[in-house]
Design a protein around this motif. Sequence first.
Motif, mmCIF file in Angstrom:
data_model
loop_
_atom_site.group_PDB
_atom_site.id
_atom_site.type_symbol
_atom_site.label_atom_id
_atom_site.label_comp_id
_atom_site.label_asym_id
_atom_site.label_seq_id
_atom_site.Cartn_x
_atom_site.Cartn_y
_atom_site.Cartn_z
ATOM 1 N N UNK A 1 0.834 -1.190 0.000
ATOM 2 C CA UNK A 1 0.000 0.000 0.000
ATOM 3 C C UNK A 1 0.874 1.246 0.000
ATOM 4 N N UNK A 2 0.384 2.310 -0.628
ATOM 5 C CA UNK A 2 1.118 3.561 -0.675
ATOM 6 C C UNK A 2 0.898 4.379 0.581
ATOM 7 N N UNK A 3 1.597 5.488 0.652
ATOM 8 C CA UNK A 3 1.443 6.387 1.785
ATOM 9 C C UNK A 3 0.085 7.059 1.750
ATOM 10 N N UNK A 4 -0.408 7.444 2.937
ATOM 11 C CA UNK A 4 -1.666 8.175 3.019
ATOM 12 C C UNK A 4 -1.493 9.538 2.355
ATOM 13 N N UNK A 5 -2.487 9.955 1.595
ATOM 14 C CA UNK A 5 -2.430 11.243 0.913
ATOM 15 C C UNK A 5 -2.708 12.349 1.919
ATOM 16 N N UNK A 6 -1.918 13.391 1.878
ATOM 17 C CA UNK A 6 -2.133 14.550 2.733
ATOM 18 C C UNK A 6 -3.196 15.420 2.064
ATOM 19 N N UNK A 7 -4.275 15.687 2.790
ATOM 20 C CA UNK A 7 -5.356 16.499 2.243
ATOM 21 C C UNK A 7 -5.003 17.971 2.337
ATOM 22 N N UNK A 8 -5.390 18.726 1.289
ATOM 23 C CA UNK A 8 -5.098 20.159 1.271
ATOM 24 C C UNK A 8 -6.288 20.903 0.659
ATOM 25 N N UNK A 9 -6.260 22.233 0.763
ATOM 26 C CA UNK A 9 -7.342 23.038 0.207
ATOM 27 C C UNK A 9 -7.571 22.699 -1.257
ATOM 28 N N UNK A 10 -8.833 22.674 -1.626
ATOM 29 C CA UNK A 10 -9.318 22.416 -2.987
ATOM 30 C C UNK A 10 -9.337 20.941 -3.366
ATOM 31 N N UNK A 11 -8.823 20.054 -2.499
ATOM 32 C CA UNK A 11 -8.921 18.624 -2.789
ATOM 33 C C UNK A 11 -10.375 18.193 -2.715
ATOM 34 N N UNK A 12 -10.756 17.296 -3.608
ATOM 35 C CA UNK A 12 -12.074 16.680 -3.525
ATOM 36 C C UNK A 12 -11.981 15.500 -2.577
ATOM 37 N N UNK A 13 -13.002 15.360 -1.726
ATOM 38 C CA UNK A 13 -12.998 14.306 -0.717
ATOM 39 C C UNK A 13 -14.349 13.603 -0.678
ATOM 40 N N UNK A 14 -14.334 12.388 -0.149
ATOM 41 C CA UNK A 14 -15.539 11.590 0.025
ATOM 42 C C UNK A 14 -15.833 11.513 1.514
ATOM 43 N N UNK A 15 -17.069 11.767 1.871
ATOM 44 C CA UNK A 15 -17.517 11.673 3.255
ATOM 45 C C UNK A 15 -17.681 10.202 3.627
ATOM 46 N N UNK A 16 -17.121 9.802 4.768
ATOM 47 C CA UNK A 16 -17.143 8.395 5.181
ATOM 48 C C UNK A 16 -18.300 8.040 6.108
ATOM 49 N N UNK A 17 -18.957 9.037 6.695
ATOM 50 C CA UNK A 17 -20.077 8.765 7.600
ATOM 51 C C UNK A 17 -21.128 9.859 7.460
ATOM 52 N N UNK A 18 -22.366 9.513 7.756
ATOM 53 C CA UNK A 18 -23.450 10.489 7.682
ATOM 54 C C UNK A 18 -23.212 11.640 8.658
ATOM 55 N N UNK A 19 -23.657 12.836 8.282
ATOM 56 C CA UNK A 19 -23.662 14.011 9.154
ATOM 57 C C UNK A 19 -25.103 14.542 9.123
ATOM 58 N N UNK A 20 -25.986 13.951 9.942
ATOM 59 C CA UNK A 20 -27.408 14.300 9.889
ATOM 60 C C UNK A 20 -27.698 15.783 10.102
ATOM 61 N N UNK A 21 -26.919 16.449 10.934
ATOM 62 C CA UNK A 21 -27.164 17.871 11.205
ATOM 63 C C UNK A 21 -26.999 18.738 9.965
ATOM 64 N N UNK A 22 -26.264 18.234 8.959
ATOM 65 C CA UNK A 22 -26.041 18.974 7.710
ATOM 66 C C UNK A 22 -26.722 18.294 6.519
ATOM 67 N N UNK A 23 -27.511 17.257 6.798
ATOM 68 C CA UNK A 23 -28.189 16.473 5.766
ATOM 69 C C UNK A 23 -27.193 15.873 4.774
ATOM 70 N N UNK A 24 -26.049 15.442 5.274
ATOM 71 C CA UNK A 24 -25.023 14.816 4.442
ATOM 72 C C UNK A 24 -25.016 13.316 4.684
ATOM 73 N N UNK A 25 -24.735 12.570 3.637
ATOM 74 C CA UNK A 25 -24.698 11.115 3.708
ATOM 75 C C UNK A 25 -23.315 10.603 3.329
ATOM 76 N N UNK A 26 -22.927 9.480 3.936
ATOM 77 C CA UNK A 26 -21.676 8.832 3.556
ATOM 78 C C UNK A 26 -21.666 8.653 2.046
#
Length: 78
Positions: A1-26
Amino acid sequence: MGEAKILKEHDRVVLLSDVPSETLKAGDIGAIVHVYPKAQAFEVGFFALDGHTAAVATLASSQLRPVTDRDITHSREN
């Protein structure tokens, strides 16, 4: 496996768990708009396909992963 990618501004990301308070889904895809010190948390914007902002949430790094070339965009109604 490769190294973990360091996240930075403007990167696109995937949400891993629901955030009900913001109506967001994994699986929702957002863009990092701010990185907090030591990258322990991120401000992430989530946008509808017409371009309007659906939500902006402060999320821990454990709630996100980078988008990969194997991800497929999907649609859901909020």
